[in-house]
Structure formats: C-alpha cells, structure tokens
Design an enzyme around this catalytic site. Structure first.
Site, PDB file in Angstrom:
ATOM      1  N   HIS A   1      31.355 118.895  22.158  1.00 55.81           N
ATOM      2  CA  HIS A   1      31.649 118.619  20.673  1.00 55.81           C
ATOM      3  C   HIS A   1      30.664 117.621  20.375  1.00 55.81           C
ATOM      4  O   HIS A   1      31.104 117.044  19.179  1.00 55.81           O
ATOM      5  CB  HIS A   1      33.066 118.460  20.746  1.00 55.81           C
ATOM      6  CG  HIS A   1      34.113 119.442  21.008  1.00 55.81           C
ATOM      7  ND1 HIS A   1      35.280 119.257  21.299  1.00 55.81           N
ATOM      8  CD2 HIS A   1      33.881 120.949  21.109  1.00 55.81           C
ATOM      9  CE1 HIS A   1      36.114 120.446  21.554  1.00 55.81           C
ATOM     10  NE2 HIS A   1      35.079 121.470  21.637  1.00 55.81           N
TER      11      HIS A   1
ATOM     12  N   ARG B   1      36.775 104.448  15.359  1.00 52.88           N
ATOM     13  CA  ARG B   1      36.496 105.133  16.659  1.00 52.88           C
ATOM     14  C   ARG B   1      35.448 104.644  17.369  1.00 52.88           C
ATOM     15  O   ARG B   1      35.368 104.407  18.522  1.00 52.88           O
ATOM     16  CB  ARG B   1      36.838 106.648  16.780  1.00 52.88           C
ATOM     17  CG  ARG B   1      37.963 107.240  16.120  1.00 52.88           C
ATOM     18  CD  ARG B   1      38.079 108.434  16.130  1.00 52.88           C
ATOM     19  NE  ARG B   1      37.755 109.303  17.279  1.00 52.88           N
ATOM     20  CZ  ARG B   1      37.386 110.523  17.501  1.00 52.88           C
ATOM     21  NH1 ARG B   1      37.491 111.518  16.140  1.00 52.88           N
ATOM     22  NH2 ARG B   1      36.878 111.151  18.397  1.00 52.88           N
TER      23      ARG B   1
ATOM     24  N   TYR C   1      35.848 107.591  11.678  1.00 49.28           N
ATOM     25  CA  TYR C   1      34.869 107.526  12.953  1.00 49.28           C
ATOM     26  C   TYR C   1      34.242 106.099  12.997  1.00 49.28           C
ATOM     27  O   TYR C   1      33.898 105.883  14.399  1.00 49.28           O
ATOM     28  CB  TYR C   1      33.516 108.689  12.468  1.00 49.28           C
ATOM     29  CG  TYR C   1      34.091 109.974  12.856  1.00 49.28           C
ATOM     30  CD1 TYR C   1      34.193 110.477  14.182  1.00 49.28           C
ATOM     31  CD2 TYR C   1      34.686 110.886  12.158  1.00 49.28           C
ATOM     32  CE1 TYR C   1      34.413 111.668  14.402  1.00 49.28           C
ATOM     33  CE2 TYR C   1      35.224 111.971  12.208  1.00 49.28           C
ATOM     34  CZ  TYR C   1      35.099 112.433  13.578  1.00 49.28           C
ATOM     35  OH  TYR C   1      35.734 113.801  13.857  1.00 49.28           O
TER      36      TYR C   1
HETATM   37  C1  BJW Z   1      46.231 112.579  30.244  1.00 47.10           C
HETATM   38  C2  BJW Z   1      46.300 111.214  30.274  1.00 47.10           C
HETATM   39  C3  BJW Z   1      45.759 110.594  31.599  1.00 47.10           C
HETATM   40  C4  BJW Z   1      46.825 111.777  28.492  1.00 47.10           C
HETATM   41  N1  BJW Z   1      45.371 111.357  32.679  1.00 47.10           N
HETATM   42  N2  BJW Z   1      45.769 113.319  30.920  1.00 47.10           N
HETATM   43  C5  BJW Z   1      40.234 131.430  19.698  1.00 47.10           C
HETATM   44  C6  BJW Z   1      41.468 131.450  19.268  1.00 47.10           C
HETATM   45  C7  BJW Z   1      42.384 130.799  18.482  1.00 47.10           C
HETATM   46  C8  BJW Z   1      41.317 129.829  17.719  1.00 47.10           C
HETATM   47  C9  BJW Z   1      40.149 129.651  17.753  1.00 47.10           C
HETATM   48  C10 BJW Z   1      39.400 130.623  18.731  1.00 47.10           C
HETATM   49  N3  BJW Z   1      38.283 130.419  18.644  1.00 47.10           N
HETATM   50  C11 BJW Z   1      37.916 129.514  17.931  1.00 47.10           C
HETATM   51  C12 BJW Z   1      39.185 128.754  17.211  1.00 47.10           C
HETATM   52  C13 BJW Z   1      39.252 127.975  16.047  1.00 47.10           C
HETATM   53  C14 BJW Z   1      39.100 126.793  16.649  1.00 47.10           C
HETATM   54  C15 BJW Z   1      40.241 126.427  17.453  1.00 47.10           C
HETATM   55  O1  BJW Z   1      40.345 126.283  18.703  1.00 47.10           O
HETATM   56  N4  BJW Z   1      41.701 126.117  17.151  1.00 47.10           N
HETATM   57  C16 BJW Z   1      42.607 125.920  18.015  1.00 47.10           C
HETATM   58  C17 BJW Z   1      43.560 124.814  17.504  1.00 47.10           C
HETATM   59  C18 BJW Z   1      43.455 126.977  18.044  1.00 47.10           C
HETATM   60  N5  BJW Z   1      38.000 126.297  17.424  1.00 47.10           N
HETATM   61  C19 BJW Z   1      36.705 125.880  16.446  1.00 47.10           C
HETATM   62  O2  BJW Z   1      36.984 125.683  15.441  1.00 47.10           O
HETATM   63  C20 BJW Z   1      35.624 125.651  17.426  1.00 47.10           C
HETATM   64  N6  BJW Z   1      34.428 126.234  16.856  1.00 47.10           N
HETATM   65  C21 BJW Z   1      34.342 127.830  17.035  1.00 47.10           C
HETATM   66  O3  BJW Z   1      34.854 128.220  18.033  1.00 47.10           O
HETATM   67  O4  BJW Z   1      33.357 128.392  16.117  1.00 47.10           O
HETATM   68  C22 BJW Z   1      33.305 129.524  15.931  1.00 47.10           C
HETATM   69  C23 BJW Z   1      34.695 129.934  15.403  1.00 47.10           C
HETATM   70  C24 BJW Z   1      35.020 129.267  14.340  1.00 47.10           C
HETATM   71  C25 BJW Z   1      36.338 129.587  13.748  1.00 47.10           C
HETATM   72  C26 BJW Z   1      37.004 130.728  14.136  1.00 47.10           C
HETATM   73  C27 BJW Z   1      36.482 131.418  15.333  1.00 47.10           C
HETATM   74  C28 BJW Z   1      35.419 131.149  15.772  1.00 47.10           C
HETATM   75  C29 BJW Z   1      35.228 124.141  17.205  1.00 47.10           C
HETATM   76  C30 BJW Z   1      36.147 123.396  17.914  1.00 47.10           C
HETATM   77  C31 BJW Z   1      35.901 121.799  17.610  1.00 47.10           C
HETATM   78  C32 BJW Z   1      36.871 120.671  17.901  1.00 47.10           C
HETATM   79  N7  BJW Z   1      36.493 119.529  17.699  1.00 47.10           N
HETATM   80  C33 BJW Z   1      37.639 118.394  17.888  1.00 47.10           C
HETATM   81  C34 BJW Z   1      36.735 116.952  17.221  1.00 47.10           C
HETATM   82  C35 BJW Z   1      35.563 116.577  17.791  1.00 47.10           C
HETATM   83  C36 BJW Z   1      34.938 115.266  17.237  1.00 47.10           C
HETATM   84  C37 BJW Z   1      35.837 114.313  17.237  1.00 47.10           C
HETATM   85  O5  BJW Z   1      36.406 113.519  18.427  1.00 47.10           O
HETATM   86  O6  BJW Z   1      36.468 113.683  16.341  1.00 47.10           O
HETATM   87  O7  BJW Z   1      37.120 118.128  19.420  1.00 47.10           O
HETATM   88  S1  BJW Z   1      38.985 118.454  17.658  1.00 47.10           S
HETATM   89  C38 BJW Z   1      39.627 117.837  19.109  1.00 47.10           C
HETATM   90  O8  BJW Z   1      40.276 118.540  19.991  1.00 47.10           O
HETATM   91  C39 BJW Z   1      38.492 117.264  19.840  1.00 47.10           C
HETATM   92  C40 BJW Z   1      38.814 117.524  21.264  1.00 47.10           C
HETATM   93  O9  BJW Z   1      37.575 117.277  22.014  1.00 47.10           O
HETATM   94  C41 BJW Z   1      39.692 118.875  21.182  1.00 47.10           C
HETATM   95  C42 BJW Z   1      40.373 118.889  22.444  1.00 47.10           C
HETATM   96  O10 BJW Z   1      41.353 118.014  22.684  1.00 47.10           O
HETATM   97  P1  BJW Z   1      41.673 117.380  24.009  1.00 47.10           P
HETATM   98  O11 BJW Z   1      40.637 116.770  24.505  1.00 47.10           O
HETATM   99  O12 BJW Z   1      42.578 118.271  24.808  1.00 47.10           O
HETATM  100  O13 BJW Z   1      42.726 116.171  23.601  1.00 47.10           O
HETATM  101  P2  BJW Z   1      44.444 116.376  23.335  1.00 47.10           P
HETATM  102  O14 BJW Z   1      44.804 115.184  22.407  1.00 47.10           O
HETATM  103  O15 BJW Z   1      44.565 117.580  22.718  1.00 47.10           O
HETATM  104  O16 BJW Z   1      45.004 116.221  24.801  1.00 47.10           O
HETATM  105  C43 BJW Z   1      45.104 115.154  25.424  1.00 47.10           C
HETATM  106  C44 BJW Z   1      45.567 115.419  27.020  1.00 47.10           C
HETATM  107  O17 BJW Z   1      45.385 114.373  27.862  1.00 47.10           O
HETATM  108  C45 BJW Z   1      47.068 115.675  26.867  1.00 47.10           C
HETATM  109  O18 BJW Z   1      47.350 116.856  27.515  1.00 47.10           O
HETATM  110  C46 BJW Z   1      47.794 114.553  27.472  1.00 47.10           C
HETATM  111  O19 BJW Z   1      48.806 114.899  28.176  1.00 47.10           O
HETATM  112  C47 BJW Z   1      46.726 114.397  28.396  1.00 47.10           C
HETATM  113  N8  BJW Z   1      46.629 112.833  29.107  1.00 47.10           N
HETATM  114  N9  BJW Z   1      46.810 110.669  29.126  1.00 47.10           N
HETATM  115  C48 BJW Z   1      45.059 112.771  32.248  1.00 47.10           C
HETATM  116  N10 BJW Z   1      46.028 109.167  31.824  1.00 47.10           N
END
Ligand code: BJW
Length: 247
Positions: free
Chosen positions: A120, A72, A69
């Site tokens: 987040h 970052r 972190y």
């Molecule tokens: C471009 C580009 C350009 C490149 N122009 N585009 C329902 C179903 C299944 C699972 C769950 C569910 N509900 C909850 C869950 C569990 C879990 C989850 O979702 N898991 C999945 C992986 C399946 N969620 C959680 O645990 C959440 N909490 C929660 O729901 O609590 C209650 C609960 C818990 C447990 C079970 C059930 C309920 C919390 C989620 C927290 C996410 N945290 C993070 C870290 C934050 C801190 C940090 O930054 O360090 O957040 S993880 C990470 O992913 C970060 C991001 O914000 C997040 C999303 O990522 P993002 O932004 O989409 O990035 P990328 O890299 O994935 O994609 C980038 C995109 O950009 C790509 O598509 C490229 O193509 C594109 N791109 N250049 C435009 N120039």
C-alpha cells in the site's frame, strides 16, 4: 504462549522450506500506532479512516486528508519498532522468509528487515494526485502545508499510498504472488484480512497446500480458515519465538 505452543511454533518455522509473512496495522500497535479500524481514542477518532483514505475523501476535502496524513507521519516518526518488527527481521535473515506488508509506516525497514514488499505504498513519499504527472518527492516535513504540484501546477500533492479503488503496483503484486504461490508456511500477523487484494494471498497459499498461521489477539475473517491461530499480541509472540530460537 505455553511451552507446547512455543515448541510447535519453532517446529513450524524450522521445518518450513519457504515462508511468507503478511503484516497489517496490528504489528505496529505495540509501537503505539493506531490500527486502521480500531482507532477510538485519537484526535482523529471522529473521522472514518476508510473515507479519509480514498480518492473521494481527498477530492471532497483535501486539507483534512492532508492534515490526517501529516498527523500520522508525526506519530510514526516518534515511534520505534517493537519485538514483532525485530523478530520478523531476524526470521528473514535466518530463514527463507519473505515479508509482505500492508503498512505504510516503514517500521519493518527501521527494524532491519532486508526486503519489504509494501503493498500500500509508503507514508514518507508524496506524489502528484494527477496520475499522468510523474512528480514525486520524499516527505518527512510534518508541518508542510497542502500544496499544488510544482511540476504540473494543477493538482495537489498527496501521500504516495494506495487508497480504496486504486491499483496496487503490478510489479509488487507479481512478486508477492510468486512468493506466496511457492510458500509452504504463510503467517498472517496483525491484519483484519478484510482488504483485497492483500486478503486474497492467504487463500492462494492455502490452495497450494501451505500451512496458514494467524497471529492476532482478535478473531478475523481468516481465523476459521487458518490451520492455527495464536490469539496473542504479535510483540509477545515474536519475543517468545526469538528467545526459543536463540536457546
Ligand atoms: C493486533 C495487535 C497486536 C491489534 N498484535 N494483531 C474483492 C472483493 C471485495 C472488494 C474488493 C475486492 N478487490 C478489491 C476490492 C475493493 C477494495 C477492498 O478490498 N475493499 C474491502 C474493504 C472489501 N480494495 C481496493 O480498493 C484495493 N484496490 C484494488 O483492488 O484495485 C483494483 C480494484 C478496485 C476496485 C474494485 C475492484 C478492484 C486498494 C486497497 C487499498 C487499501 N488502502 C489502505 C490505506 C493505505 C494508506 C493508509 O494507511 O492510509 O490500506 S485501507 C487500510 O486497510 C490500509 C491497510 O493497509 C488496510 C488493511 O488494514 P489492516 O492492516 O488489516 O488493519 P486493521 O485496522 O483492519 O486491522 C488491524 C488488526 O490488528 C486487527 O485484526 C486487530 O485485532 C489486530 N491487532 N493489536 C497483533 N498487538
């Protein structure tokens, strides 16, 4: 984007009553910040961000997670907003457009966005890892070492971001749910749309008959459900949009 596409984008924006823009890491990619799931060539490429950004990752190795972190924070402090951040801020000022971000980098605020719903958390705050302790502080000192909380003296301080398995702010979620349920245009920008509950907002908007527009150079799980996908970098798209709106 060709002329026809730019005209269509201007039409979608100017005829919408209420817009919600949801951003992810890709919106900051053109500012030089690695996306979450695509960082291949950084110092930290050998680590899995999904493991580092978790309570288990911090419990197993707090020093490594803290240093990740700090790295970052350093990256973000030397970055500037790009035309996507700037264009989104201008849309917010000109139209009824709400901005919801999964990013923790604060670049939307730096670009002048008047209101940002941060799902987040924020990279530049620390809090005590013990959820019953209320200690928080601003944190921009990228060389600060991992330390115990000065209030409870029993748990480490950690970034005030939301890790996997942790709850998002109920207050922020309520506001975003309300805005999304009422929008008629939902724009998903630079997110893989894989992480919930953020990923569920496009479905909520669509179930209330909003148009779904995705801006992402790569295919995502949202792409087949979106009404329109602009498969180009966000900076380029918003630059073209701003030029067209300012004519
Ligand atoms: C471009 C580009 C350009 C490149 N122009 N585009 C329902 C179903 C299944 C699972 C769950 C569910 N509900 C909850 C869950 C569990 C879990 C989850 O979702 N898991 C999945 C992986 C399946 N969620 C959680 O645990 C959440 N909490 C929660 O729901 O609590 C209650 C609960 C818990 C447990 C079970 C059930 C309920 C919390 C989620 C927290 C996410 N945290 C993070 C870290 C934050 C801190 C940090 O930054 O360090 O957040 S993880 C990470 O992913 C970060 C991001 O914000 C997040 C999303 O990522 P993002 O932004 O989409 O990035 P990328 O890299 O994935 O994609 C980038 C995109 O950009 C790509 O598509 C490229 O193509 C594109 N791109 N250049 C435009 N120039």
């Amino acid at each position: 984007m060709n002329k026809r596409e730019i005209n269509q984008l201007v039409d979608w924006i100017t005829t919408a009553q209420r817009i919600v823009i949801m951003t992810g890491a890709g919106v900051s990619a053109e500012s030089g910040i690695a996306t979450f799931r695509e960082a291949k060539d950084s110092l930290w490429a050998k680590f899995n961000p999904q493991q580092l950004a978790s309570p288990e990752g911090f419990a197993n190795d707090p020093e490594t997670v803290w240093q990740w972190y700090q790295w970052r924070r350093q990256q973000v402090l030397s970055a500037s907003p790009n035309p996507a951040h700037g264009g989104i801020a201008k849309l917010q000022l000109k139209f009824d457009a709400s901005l919801v971000t999964q990013n923790v980098d604060g670049l939307h605020q730096k670009a002048g966005s008047p209101e940002v719903f941060e799902l987040h958390g924020n990279l530049f705050r620390d809090r005590c890892n013990n959820s019953v302790c209320s200690y928080q502080r601003d944190s921009i000192d990228v060389s600060a070492p991992l330390t115990l909380c000065p209030q409870c003296e029993s748990s480490y301080l950690r970034p005030s971001v939301v890790w996997f398995g942790e709850s998002l702010s109920a207050h922020v979620l309520d506001q975003v749910t309300e805005k999304t349920a009422r929008c008629d245009l939902f724009i998903s920008v630079g997110t893989s749309a894989e992480v919930y509950p953020a990923a569920g907002f496009a479905d909520l908007a669509q179930s209330n008959s909003a148009r779904i527009l995705e801006i992402n150079p790569n295919v995502t799980v949202l792409s087949t459900r979106a009404d329109w996908v602009i498969a180009e970098p966000a900076g380029k798209v918003f630059q073209s949009l701003m030029e067209a709106l300012e004519k």
